[in-house]
Design a protein around this motif. Structure first.
Motif: not given
Ligand SMILES: NC(=O)C1=CN([C@@H]2O[C@H](COP(=O)(O)OP(=O)(O)OC[C@H]3O[C@@H](n4cnc5c(N)ncnc54)[C@H](O)[C@@H]3O)[C@@H](O)[C@H]2O)C=CC1
Ligand SMILES: N[C@@H](CC=O)C(=O)O
Length: 787
Positions: A740-758
């Motif tokens: 299977p294809l696996v995607l893994k990494g930090p899944g919460a937090g201010r910076q990763v979320t704000a970065g994702g919104v950007h």
């Protein structure tokens, strides 16, 4: 260690309050080098005093006034000013002698010597080790050229740990005579010192924190740049820009240091960086009100740059015409004398022109004058035009008004799309998003303007043509409370294109998406409520968005910044069929269960997770498993499965006793969590397993089966080996069956979320840029057909 030279000009040191403000700034950098100008207008006053030397009565009065002024400033600034007062008296006593001996420069040096002594004394009183240094003790120039070797040698033994406060503007010849470095000499002193010290950066503190694409007093729509590449800075400086001076930049031409223009009135702002590293696209429109065109004989080998440096005046070789120079009216006579001294006889245009120059951007494709600007120029009919790769210069016989310059600025700088942003929610994610926005504005400048036009939270809303990112929190705090109607009106009135970025946790707000779409907004949601509304409501929003041709992006609703929805979209658009998605979808639960080993109570860990910005505003959304249930629903809907939230089986982690009541009441009895989780952990530990909260969606014969639950897994299980807070998405599809294809990494937090919104915003911005280009293209085609 990185070293910074800070330079403070006269206006930054004009009063005891300004000295205190400078000391506040330096308090944060106790090992820097500092260059100071004379306080306020002291240099002018010393010059005026020198003029009075033939009139003893007036001279004495002025001298005494100066002495009193310096005494007063020292007394108001220092708790113990006595030593400095004595020093001032000794300098005052020397002035008449210096003037008699025609040593004016020794008199002028008093202003900077006073500033450096006063600032060093103030810093020492504040407990910061510092010394005052007279630049004449090390800075040597030979025929106006810095003797780098000798100056470095003389400087070496003078260096002291702590803060070294150096006089700007003054130096000595190699013969030892006191000299000054001319107009803007202190900025020059700072960059010389920066180079002597191999400084990483030179911060020029002034009253602006940006360099503008045009003089904002004449062109109100000028863009404020926060980064300027060296090449354009040099061209701009050569044209006489009041913030950047050609002389100031010269010591750094072959040094790696950055020059940073900062405002001492807004010290928290990082300022505008002039840097070799900058890849930002900038361009400038600048003008000289009265300029002459000077034609040199064909055999003249003089270089305009060198002559400009000698005269300390803008002298610009007309682009593409090395033998034609452009100079401000005031520089004509000094230029002619200098040329004559070298037997060069030039012809000066009989009339003066209004010179307008366009410093072009670096990108080759943006160097052409736009069609709009060409039309404008045809109408204005300049008397002469000079053009090369870096610069275009137009000479107008009649002065251009501020309005005309604004029109030209508008026409020349490529028509960037302005995307108006309204940010709803200024909590964890919202404030981080705003923190990152400035960098994104810079990165996309020249293509699209990400204009913050509205900001709101659950209490207040603020709308303006353009909101400053510097002090948004204070601005918002001062804004009035809003009603649903007033908010809708403000949203409606905002010009398109516009995007509403929902960083709230509110379902009520998400239920208003149809209104926002009707008002012309694209939507970006980190809020999971909209994408998990009852199916009919969700589909209605999707359809409306499609009808209105607006986007609804929500990549951060699952996996924060991890692009899991995009991955599913890519697989599907490339012809794959997804059969299952499973794994760990909660950053909070991932972190808690990976950290929870019994040494720290579960409730204490939960508090930490909240402080780290992982949890939902109400952490029971995480503990109940609802947040994971929502995320699984989002992915199911991404796969076009018509699922409702209740169809996803849920085994909550949260004890039922804690499920009701306010968040405050929950925190008060959070130790109940410890009682509930201790036996669960003990059980898993006894089996040699670890706890994980997992989600699973399986599609078999078109039927979806979905569940979220707590499991205990053996250490060798793929979901066991995680870094706390990791999300893991395991995707099984036609093409990813066995492995299977696996995607893994930090899944919460201010910076990763704000970065994702950007990331969502950047995607939207690209679409807007492409749409604007397509529109321009079809307009151009239509125009060609008409012809
Ligand atoms: N923290 C994370 O790692 C992630 C968070 N999210 C989502 O981001 C959103 C924001 O989370 P946080 O910043 O941690 O929340 P927060 O509680 O720190 O901030 C929420 C903000 O929304 C405002 N707000 C609440 N109701 C509102 C309403 N009806 N109208 C206007 N404003 C309203 C509040 O005043 C506050 O400014 C949530 O929906 C959360 O689920 C999504 C992915 C990851
Ligand atoms: N509270 C959520 C935040 C991201 O969606 C989590 O912990 O995963």
């Amino acid at each position: 260690m990185s070293l910074v030279v800070h330079k403070f000009g006269g206006s930054s040191l004009a009063s005891a309050e300004r000295f205190a403000a400078v000391a506040d700034i330096l308090q944060k950098e106790p090992t820097a080098w500092v260059v100071v100008s004379a306080p306020g207008d002291t240099t002018d006053e010393l010059l005026a005093l020198a003029e009075l030397r033939e009139q003893p009565e007036c001279f004495r009065t002025q001298l005494s006034e100066l002495q009193q002024k310096l005494h007063l400033l020292a007394r108001r600034t220092l708790k113990q000013p006595e030593a400095l007062l004595q020093l001032v008296d000794s300098w005052i006593a020397e002035i008449a002698g210096f003037l008699a001996a025609q040593q004016l420069n020794d008199v002028l040096a008093i202003g900077e010597r006073f500033s450096s002594q006063l600032l060093a004394a103030l810093l020492n009183e504040r407990g910061l080790r510092s010394q005052a240094l007279d630049a004449r003790d090390f800075l040597r120039l030979d025929a106006a050229v810095v003797d780098w070797h000798l100056s470095a040698q003389l400087l070496e033994p003078l260096k002291q740990p702590g803060l070294n406060v150096v006089t700007g503007y003054i130096a000595r010849t190699i013969q030892g005579q006191s000299i000054t470095l001319g107009r803007n000499g202190s900025d020059y002193s700072a960059t010389i010192l920066g180079r002597l010290l191999n400084a990483e950066a030179i911060h020029i503190w002034t009253d602006v924190d940006a360099i503008y694409s045009a003089d904002p007093r004449k062109v109100p729509s000028a863009r404020a740049y926060k980064q300027v590449p060296w090449q354009q800075a040099l061209t701009l400086a050569a044209l006489g820009n009041p913030v950047l001076h050609a002389k100031t930049l010269s010591p750094l031409l072959d040094a790696p240091a950055d020059l940073v223009v900062r405002s001492s009135f807004n010290p928290e702002h990082p300022g505008c960086k002039v840097s070799q590293q900058s890849a930002i696209e900038v361009q400038f429109l600048t003008d000289i009100q009265q300029a002459a065109l000077v034609s040199l004989p064909a055999n003249c080998l003089l270089n305009a740059h060198e002559v400009a440096a000698q005269l300390q005046q803008p002298v610009i070789a007309a682009p593409g015409q090395a033998q034609q120079w452009l100079v401000p009216a005031a520089a004509v006579d000094p230029l002619l004398s200098l040329l004559a001294s070298q037997q060069v006889y030039a012809r000066v245009s009989p009339q003066l022109y209004h010179l307008v120059a366009w410093v072009k951007p670096a990108a080759r494709r943006q160097k052409q004058v736009s069609t709009q600007a060409q039309h404008w120029l045809q109408r204005q009919a300049p008397a002469a035009v000079f053009n090369d790769e870096q610069l275009a210069v137009w000479l107008f016989e009649q002065p251009l008004s501020s309005l005309e310059l604004t029109e030209l600025h508008q026409a020349l700088l490529p028509s960037v799309v302005q995307l108006n942003l309204v940010v709803a929610g200024t909590g964890n994610v919202g404030s981080e998003f705003l923190q990152l926005l400035e960098r994104q504005q810079q990165a996309l400048a020249g293509q699209i303007e990400l204009n913050l036009a509205g900001l709101l939270n659950s209490r207040q809303a603020l709308f303006a043509e353009s909101l400053s990112l510097d002090n948004w929190a204070e601005q918002l705090q001062r804004a009035p409370l809003y009603t649903e109607q007033s908010l809708q009106l403000a949203l409606q009135e905002l010009a398109e294109p516009k995007v509403l970025i929902d960083l709230t946790p509110s379902r009520a707000f998400a239920e208003r998406y149809p209104q926002f779409i009707q008002a012309g907004f694209d939507l970006i949601s980190a809020n999971k409520q909209g994408v998990t509304l009852p199916l009919a409501q969700f589909q209605q929003i999707k359809q409306l968005a499609a009808q209105q041709q607006v986007q609804w992006l929500s990549n951060t609703t699952v996996g924060a910044g991890l692009p899991v929805q995009r991955l599913l979209q890519e697989l599907r658009s490339s012809g794959d069929t997804v059969h299952a998605v499973s794994g760990i979808f909660s950053g909070t639960l991932s972190w808690l269960l990976a950290k929870f080993d019994g040494s720290v109570p579960f409730s204490a860990l939960l508090k930490q997770a909240q402080q780290l910005g992982f949890t939902e505003p109400d952490p029971r959304d995480d503990l109940s498993g609802k947040d994971v249930q929502r995320k699984l629903l989002v992915l199911a809907r991404e796969l076009d499965l018509p699922l409702e939230l209740e169809q996803i089986a849920l085994e909550p982690l949260l004890p039922a006793a804690l499920a009701e009541g306010s968040v405050e009441a929950f925190w008060q009895q959070a130790e109940l969590l410890d009682l509930a989780f201790a036996p669960v952990l003990a059980d898993a530990q006894q089996q040699g397993k670890v706890l994980r909260y997992v989600a699973e969606l399986r599609i078999e014969q078109g039927q979806a089966k979905a569940q979220v639950r707590l499991v205990s897994v053996a250490p060798e299980h793929p979901l066991a080996a995680i870094i706390p807070c990791d999300n893991v998405f395991v995707i099984e599809s036609d093409w990813y069956q066995q492995n299977p294809l696996v995607l893994k990494g930090p899944g919460a937090g201010r910076q990763v979320t704000a970065g994702g919104v950007h990331a969502d915003l950047a995607l939207l911005a690209k679409q807007k840029i492409a749409a604007a280009k397509a529109a321009q293209h079809s307009q151009a085609q239509a125009a060609a057909w008409v012809k």
